[in-house]
Design a protein around this motif. Sequence first.
Motif, PDB file in Angstrom:
ATOM      1  N   ALA A   1       4.227   9.484 -11.173  1.00 46.20           N
ATOM      2  CA  ALA A   1       2.906   8.971 -10.660  1.00 46.20           C
ATOM      3  C   ALA A   1       2.397  10.174  -9.672  1.00 46.20           C
TER       4      ALA A   1
ATOM      5  N   ALA B   1       0.672   9.693  -0.927  1.00 49.75           N
ATOM      6  CA  ALA B   1      -0.056   8.799  -1.780  1.00 49.75           C
ATOM      7  C   ALA B   1       0.859   7.961  -2.929  1.00 49.75           C
ATOM      8  N   ALA B   2       1.998   8.454  -3.171  1.00 51.80           N
ATOM      9  CA  ALA B   2       2.832   7.903  -4.123  1.00 51.80           C
ATOM     10  C   ALA B   2       3.865   7.344  -3.740  1.00 51.80           C
TER      11      ALA B   2
ATOM     12  N   SER C   1       4.813   3.627  -5.013  1.00 54.09           N
ATOM     13  CA  SER C   1       3.893   2.488  -4.355  1.00 54.09           C
ATOM     14  C   SER C   1       3.048   1.608  -5.496  1.00 54.09           C
ATOM     15  N   GLY C   2       2.567   0.630  -5.317  1.00 53.13           N
ATOM     16  CA  GLY C   2       1.615   0.009  -6.036  1.00 53.13           C
ATOM     17  C   GLY C   2       2.360  -0.518  -7.350  1.00 53.13           C
ATOM     18  N   GLU C   3       1.712  -0.527  -8.302  1.00 52.93           N
ATOM     19  CA  GLU C   3       2.467  -0.669  -9.605  1.00 52.93           C
ATOM     20  C   GLU C   3       3.218   0.337 -10.149  1.00 52.93           C
ATOM     21  N   ALA C   4       3.214   1.516  -9.676  1.00 61.72           N
ATOM     22  CA  ALA C   4       3.792   2.483 -10.306  1.00 61.72           C
ATOM     23  C   ALA C   4       5.270   2.467 -10.377  1.00 61.72           C
TER      24      ALA C   4
ATOM     25  N   GLY D   1       1.038  12.826 -11.868  1.00 61.85           N
ATOM     26  CA  GLY D   1      -0.215  12.646 -12.410  1.00 61.85           C
ATOM     27  C   GLY D   1      -1.288  13.089 -11.451  1.00 61.85           C
ATOM     28  N   ALA D   2      -1.322  12.484 -10.182  1.00 64.71           N
ATOM     29  CA  ALA D   2      -2.184  12.589  -9.101  1.00 64.71           C
ATOM     30  C   ALA D   2      -2.344  14.206  -8.830  1.00 64.71           C
TER      31      ALA D   2
ATOM     32  N   LYS E   1       0.911  -1.226   0.018  1.00 66.42           N
ATOM     33  CA  LYS E   1      -0.004  -0.224   0.018  1.00 66.42           C
ATOM     34  C   LYS E   1       0.731   1.137  -0.082  1.00 66.42           C
ATOM     35  N   SER E   2       0.377   2.415   0.079  1.00 64.32           N
ATOM     36  CA  SER E   2       1.015   3.879   0.097  1.00 64.32           C
ATOM     37  C   SER E   2       0.869   4.222   1.630  1.00 64.32           C
ATOM     38  N   VAL E   3       1.713   5.125   1.551  1.00 59.91           N
ATOM     39  CA  VAL E   3       1.708   6.002   2.957  1.00 59.91           C
ATOM     40  C   VAL E   3       0.295   6.060   3.544  1.00 59.91           C
ATOM     41  N   CYS E   4      -0.259   6.552   2.556  1.00 54.86           N
ATOM     42  CA  CYS E   4      -1.906   7.089   3.070  1.00 54.86           C
ATOM     43  C   CYS E   4      -2.329   5.845   4.057  1.00 54.86           C
TER      44      CYS E   4
END
Lengths: 322, 668
Positions: free
Chosen positions: A277, A244-245, A268-271, A280-281, A202-205
């Motif tokens: 990333a 978030a990233a 994070s994730g698939e980034a 983009g957000a 997951k991400s830090v969020c």
Amino acid sequence: MNAVSKAKVAMYWAGSCGGCDISLLEIGPHLLELVAAADVVFWPCAADFKYHHVASYPDGYIDLCLFNGSVRNSEQERMARLLRQKSKTLVAYGACAISGGIPALANLATPEELFARSYTDCPSVDNPGGVLPRTETESLVGELEIPHFYPQVLRLSDIVEVDYLIPGCPPQATRVWEVCQAFLGGALPARAHEQLAGCTDKSVCDECTLEKRLVKISGFRRHHEAIPEPGWCLLEQGFVCLGAATRSGCGALCTKVNMPCRGCYGPSGEARDQGAAFIGALGSLLNAELEARAGELIDQIVDPAGTFYRFTMSDGDLKGHR
Amino acid sequence: MNDAASGARIGVFICHCGGNISDVVDVKRVAEEVGKLPGVVLSTTHMFICSDPGQALVESVIKEHALDRVIVAACSPTLHQMTFRRAIERAGLNQFLFEHVNVREQVSWVTEDPVGATAKATRLVSAAVHRARHLVALDKRRIAIQPAALVIGGGVAGLVAARDLAQRGMKVTLVENRPFLGGRMAQLETVFPTGEKARDLLAPLIEEVVSHKLITVMTNAQVVNSEGVVGDFRTRIRVTPRGVNERLAYRGNAIAACPEETVNEFDFGLSKRKAIYMAYPGCWPPMPAIDWHTCTKCGKCVWAVGGKGIELDAEPREVEVRAGVIVLATGYDPYEPLYGEYGYGIFPRVITLQQLIRYLDPEGPTGGQLPLDGASKPRIGFIYCVGARQIEGVNQRQPDGKVKDYCARTCCTGALHAALTIKDHHPDATIYNLYQDVRTYGRGHEAYYERASESGALFLRFDPRHPPRVEKNPRGDSPVVVQVQDLLTDRLDVELPLDLLVLATGVVPHDISELVGMYRCAVGYDSFLLEVHPKLRPVELAVSGVFLAGCCQGPMDITEAAGAASAAASKAAALIAQGQVEMDPFTARVNEALCTGCQTCLGVCPYTAITRDPVKRIANVNQALCTGCGTCAAACPSKAIEQAGFTDAQVLSEVYALLADRSGAVTA
């Protein structure tokens, strides 16, 4: 457990600040458990082993080698290759080894620019002769050679095959000890391909407790310019927080004390590209109907490349100056 | 790029298009080159793949070679993508294991260079092969259609659409923003080309609508919010209280008792009305409404009727209407001339055509009398194309920054019709028509022009770059004087003292900017709503399930508006009759393991399709609402949202193949 069957561990410090070594010490009393269960066979920061000791080990002698720091010069590359040869499991430990880290911010400049800044242009430098470091130097005792300076800061994985990645600047002690326990318990297979450890998907969020109010960003501020409202998402307040990233594992340490996440655990994730990333957000989070207004807001961000790629300049698509 | 499905068995078909492609592109060469790529089991060409034999070939080859991916390089996918998808489905393959490459519109038709065209076609098809390896089978979404329609607007177009839909057995909700039905048509006196009374025509239509058991009529009702897509639109409607209910027995007393007056919009400002009022004689609902902007809640009306039937403290309420389709019939507003435009606003005897029609109405503000100040042989002028066919640089820009450059289509016949009515009442009147062109284009409209000419009305043609000037008459024998250069008499300067000047004003869309945002309507340069195609799909918006009826789409007379409304009702009913809509499966999907619930995507979704699952603390995409725009997938900082049909692996493999250097090696 007798001495013969004890695992062999090593820790090496390449192009980095030393914080990673400290983070291993930070596991505290568990360090005693670690050295009880394993022999430290190389750790320049803490134990007196020399290069020739390592060179004399048989290949694959080291069971677990934690390699921290980036690769900026020929000596670091030589150590990376040597330790890969001598280790069953090679871990890129910390942001520098994984993705260049802070040193890789220098990739935004050429070596010439870096040398000029460091040795002549900087206001605090007094170098009337304009002396610059050279690889070879004639001296009274003959020709001296220091390591070659590379044009770019490289990741460990740019040099050798890496088995595990333990992200963080530095990796958090609790996570480090979890990985050590997994290693001692045989739960870490010896060879893997750049497998992440000591973090989550997951991400830090995910670990951050600050509240999202789903308001758009109306202006950017740096944390020395304003005091954040407690309890409210820092990014929504206009502090550039990369949470978030950024993959989690740190326990959202920074945001817990109202400091924006700087992204040290990487994408994070698939980034693949953390900066892209996040950009983009961010583009979706601005309170700007018009392109011109969006431009005004983005212009408020100081040093975007260094902010969005603070720990991943060697990793992302940007790759700095080429 | 690693091939997720490196075992794929790909078939490539390159179309000659009867020479359209093969005259420029060496299709055999393309087929040969692409045939060398890993995974390509068969690569061939055909004269017309879209033909029955062509499709049969594709089907048989799929079975013969056990293909699991098909690529067709042919015309634009807009033309034949569905043809080939259906063909491969008939061969037992999932229709989304198909890739369409456009080598006609984007290659052979845009160059005469055979070498470059062949190289480009090869590269495009190769990229499709790389992408095809990552395709996965997908299922179409099927959404049941609510057998109900929402019609927005209670003018003639909305009424006709509602009636036609109900006649086909559909449940209809008709919402009208104002307190009374009838719209702009109710403000007319008689209508061309039949000369019937407008409100006499409207009355039976309204009666038919309000008495129909399948139609629910809401007046004083505003659309505040809409969610959902074709098949299941959920629209929130705010109903402003009428302030009056059926128990009101003495409405005349209530209205007479009201001390508050305001401008009567029904008469375009020519009269006043009370805060509690009836719009026009015979209006529906047949009971007054209270205008809350004017009412001071003094209670005099309540006292006048003995307390029965008036509710001054009623609160607005909101209701949700679920409908499978939406018909927009939001109508138009007459063009309001700018201050000083042909003397409008400066001289009281310069009026608009709409105001003239109210004067001519026996039930109007003056009982049918024109404001001629007792002139015995009145001189009445009409200026045509006011707020229509304007010219950039000549006419002043409107507040929206544009000039009204389109023909308003109704004002020529409308003005001639009014001129003839004046002639009936005032045979000794002199009528001057100052026009650019007379466009009495409709069936029966030309007769008005002929009759006006025969009646002795004078026609003066002006050059739109030198429009007439309206000034105060210095001699004082008439309120205004118009100077015009007449093209019909070789630019003779003519000065016309007039007792009344009528501006034949154009048509502008009613302000529905909120609805435009809500339903994501396409809007033309003229600010009217834009259909998908003016000929092939004339009453449909690009947003599936939303239809256009009447003047929201452009200036129309009643005949045309009613026709358009019937067409919209017919298309809407046809859609409902399908029972369900099939939608492409290219929606956003959340990877639950990676989603953190940072909620970045929530704010970017234009279709409110994403919500936060409070239990799992992650994002959830409503598959029915998602249109597959991809915004959330781009915004997700963790790349935890994947766009079906456009996954990173699919798009990147295609991009890398396109960017590969000449040797075929992939950089990056």
